[in-house]
Design a protein around this motif. Sequence first.
Motif, PDB file in Angstrom:
ATOM      1  N   GLN A   1       0.836  -1.199   0.000  1.00 27.50           N
ATOM      2  CA  GLN A   1       0.000   0.000   0.000  1.00 27.50           C
ATOM      3  C   GLN A   1       0.871   1.248   0.000  1.00 27.50           C
ATOM      4  OE1 GLN A   1      -3.725   0.439   0.134  1.00 27.50           O
ATOM      5  NE2 GLN A   1      -2.706   2.239  -0.695  1.00 27.50           N
ATOM      6  N   LEU A   2       0.641   2.117  -0.967  1.00 20.53           N
ATOM      7  CA  LEU A   2       1.287   3.430  -0.955  1.00 20.53           C
ATOM      8  C   LEU A   2       0.310   4.455  -0.392  1.00 20.53           C
ATOM      9  CD1 LEU A   2       3.058   3.245  -4.441  1.00 20.53           C
ATOM     10  CD2 LEU A   2       3.994   2.694  -2.198  1.00 20.53           C
ATOM     11  N   ASP A   3       0.795   5.641  -0.100  1.00 18.90           N
ATOM     12  CA  ASP A   3      -0.002   6.697   0.548  1.00 18.90           C
ATOM     13  C   ASP A   3      -0.734   6.138   1.770  1.00 18.90           C
ATOM     14  OD1 ASP A   3      -1.024   9.181   1.093  1.00 18.90           O
ATOM     15  OD2 ASP A   3      -2.635   9.073  -0.372  1.00 18.90           O
ATOM     16  N   LEU A   4       0.012   5.391   2.552  1.00 15.96           N
ATOM     17  CA  LEU A   4      -0.584   4.653   3.670  1.00 15.96           C
ATOM     18  C   LEU A   4      -1.285   5.559   4.680  1.00 15.96           C
ATOM     19  CD1 LEU A   4      -0.723   1.736   4.828  1.00 15.96           C
ATOM     20  CD2 LEU A   4       1.309   2.302   6.165  1.00 15.96           C
ATOM     21  N   ALA A   5      -0.703   6.750   4.925  1.00 16.86           N
ATOM     22  CA  ALA A   5      -1.254   7.616   5.979  1.00 16.86           C
ATOM     23  C   ALA A   5      -2.692   8.005   5.686  1.00 16.86           C
ATOM     24  CB  ALA A   5      -0.388   8.863   6.138  1.00 16.86           C
ATOM     25  N   SER A   6      -2.976   8.333   4.428  1.00 16.14           N
ATOM     26  CA  SER A   6      -4.338   8.783   4.135  1.00 16.14           C
ATOM     27  C   SER A   6      -5.318   7.616   4.185  1.00 16.14           C
ATOM     28  CB  SER A   6      -4.389   9.502   2.789  1.00 16.14           C
ATOM     29  OG  SER A   6      -4.156   8.587   1.748  1.00 16.14           O
ATOM     30  N   TYR A   7      -4.864   6.423   3.756  1.00 18.08           N
ATOM     31  CA  TYR A   7      -5.774   5.273   3.818  1.00 18.08           C
ATOM     32  C   TYR A   7      -6.051   4.864   5.260  1.00 18.08           C
ATOM     33  CZ  TYR A   7      -5.446   5.013  -1.199  1.00 18.08           C
ATOM     34  OH  TYR A   7      -5.519   5.337  -2.534  1.00 18.08           O
ATOM     35  N   ILE A   8      -5.023   4.950   6.093  1.00 15.29           N
ATOM     36  CA  ILE A   8      -5.228   4.646   7.517  1.00 15.29           C
ATOM     37  C   ILE A   8      -6.156   5.691   8.142  1.00 15.29           C
ATOM     38  CG2 ILE A   8      -4.056   4.758   9.765  1.00 15.29           C
ATOM     39  CD1 ILE A   8      -1.885   2.976   8.633  1.00 15.29           C
ATOM     40  N   ALA A   9      -5.933   6.960   7.800  1.00 16.71           N
ATOM     41  CA  ALA A   9      -6.784   8.031   8.345  1.00 16.71           C
ATOM     42  C   ALA A   9      -8.242   7.810   7.941  1.00 16.71           C
ATOM     43  CB  ALA A   9      -6.286   9.390   7.863  1.00 16.71           C
ATOM     44  N   SER A  10      -8.464   7.498   6.651  1.00 16.13           N
ATOM     45  CA  SER A  10      -9.835   7.278   6.178  1.00 16.13           C
ATOM     46  C   SER A  10     -10.481   6.104   6.901  1.00 16.13           C
ATOM     47  CB  SER A  10      -9.854   6.975   4.681  1.00 16.13           C
ATOM     48  OG  SER A  10      -9.179   7.956   3.984  1.00 16.13           O
ATOM     49  N   SER A  11      -9.687   5.033   7.084  1.00 16.92           N
ATOM     50  CA  SER A  11     -10.262   3.838   7.703  1.00 16.92           C
ATOM     51  C   SER A  11     -10.616   4.079   9.164  1.00 16.92           C
ATOM     52  CB  SER A  11      -9.306   2.650   7.570  1.00 16.92           C
ATOM     53  OG  SER A  11      -8.256   2.761   8.500  1.00 16.92           O
ATOM     54  N   MET A  12     -10.077   5.158   9.736  1.00 16.31           N
ATOM     55  CA  MET A  12     -10.404   5.503  11.125  1.00 16.31           C
ATOM     56  C   MET A  12     -11.557   6.501  11.200  1.00 16.31           C
ATOM     57  SD  MET A  12      -6.871   6.240  13.036  1.00 16.31           S
ATOM     58  CE  MET A  12      -5.467   5.222  12.795  1.00 16.31           C
ATOM     59  N   GLY A  13     -12.034   6.925  10.034  1.00 16.87           N
ATOM     60  CA  GLY A  13     -13.120   7.896  10.020  1.00 16.87           C
ATOM     61  C   GLY A  13     -12.656   9.318  10.287  1.00 16.87           C
ATOM     62  N   LEU A  14     -11.372   9.572  10.103  1.00 12.59           N
ATOM     63  CA  LEU A  14     -10.846  10.930  10.331  1.00 12.59           C
ATOM     64  C   LEU A  14     -11.002  11.746   9.050  1.00 12.59           C
ATOM     65  CD1 LEU A  14      -7.597  10.013  12.318  1.00 12.59           C
ATOM     66  CD2 LEU A  14      -9.694  10.997  13.261  1.00 12.59           C
TER      67      LEU A  14
END
Lengths: 134, 378
Positions: free
Chosen positions: B56-69
Amino acid sequence: MDWWSPARVWRSRVYRYRLIAGRCKSCGRAHYPPANACPYCGSRGLDNVELPRVGRILSYSIVYTTPFEDKDKSPVILGLIDLGVTRLVAEIVDVKPEDVKMGDRVEAVFRRISVDGGTGLIVYGIKFRPVRMG
Amino acid sequence: MVYITGVGLVNVDRHYDKSVRKLAFEASVAALDSSMAESIDFIVVASSLSYLQEPQLDLASYIASSMGLRGVRSIAVESGEASGLAAVMTAKSLVDSGLASRVLVVGVDKLSDHPSWRVYRNLSMLYDSESDAFYSIGLGGVAGLLMRLYMDVYKVDRQTLAYWPALMHSNAKANPYAMLRFAITPEKVLEAPPVAEPLTLLDTFPLGDGAAAIVVEGRAGGGAIAEIVAVESSTGFQSIALSDDPLKIESLETAYRRLVERVDVKDVDVVELHDSFTITGILELETLRLAERGKAAEAVAQGNFSIGGEGPVVNPSGGLKARGHPIGATGVYQVAEIALQLSGEFPGLRVEGARGGLAVAVNAMGSSSYVAYLKAVR
């Protein structure tokens, strides 16, 4: 697995196959593989120098945790080789692990590094083997 | 002033049932809950293997989205094994500069999702792909070279170097977040299967998954757990072969010198250092001058750096060796653990009354090093 890139392997052929190091015109120190600037003093004025093909084992390790494409050749003998003008880390071959000793003299040999099943690429480079007596 | 106001840790283990995002979520929720933060301005994600293994690239944004942020600012930090401390440095800079007032730092990596031979290949990419990692250095090949060199130069035997893993396992027993919570003897280390001789399996970290998170903010009010006084760093040579003195970690020496020149580092009662292998831990003790050169292994064997022993307590968590080393997450674990030691809340082996602490991260054998100094706010 398609780990190796043909372009990347092709670009490095000269210094890999012939052991060409960078040498700093400013501080005089050699480094391998050749970089864009001297790792010691930062000078960008570099020329190339062919490294000696005989050196000495400063240290070695018998590596069992080899990656996927090298599973069959485990264990691999890894050496820290002193070539006088610089040092490098490389594989040591043609010797049993129990017969390797600190300070042993070794010489460069052209060997296969890896066969990449995914790209069909065969990667070559320099390894070291004990200098034979007589 | 930058403070840690919340901490969240997931126990390091083989979490087959949890994804990278799930682990990051659990650590983050725990950190946010403990800080009682209502919102954050920024999320900084530290991860290393995820880019190769999820992938996974751009991991920070995908993690943020998956947290509902939704709509949060995000950035990913990848600095190999030092990613976690690099992320803490980034977060501190965001707060110091005024770009953010509250930042969530989360470190996450999984080492048990793939067969070990693939993980070894990926881990070898922590080393220079143009030099050392061109060959089959596996897991610990370069560390094995350094260990034999250390034994040869300083005339230290293998047995003396086996006390470090024994101390780490002993420390980890009480840590609920540690992966290996059982004691081992130095003899067991010598009897363990070889990994990269003279290193054995018990000189290395276990392949485990983990995530750790901290909440960092400028104004702590009454909720501060600890203060992050400074984080310093330095790059080093691309290979130990280029160093005239490979038994000294030059990047760490430089990072630490910068730290003590910039802030008043005092009362260091606890240290979490980067013992990816026994020899790495030993070389770091000597580079930080906690032991004389060539003497750190002996000092450990004599009981130094343990609770009640001489010197600061080192790796009360169990270190990378026994807590575990989820690559990009490790630095965040260390900072969280130091913060909890300084507030007297660490749930494992506790350094009572600890006033100051250091967290140390080193990628490979010193391609880069980071050191963070934290102070108690009590």
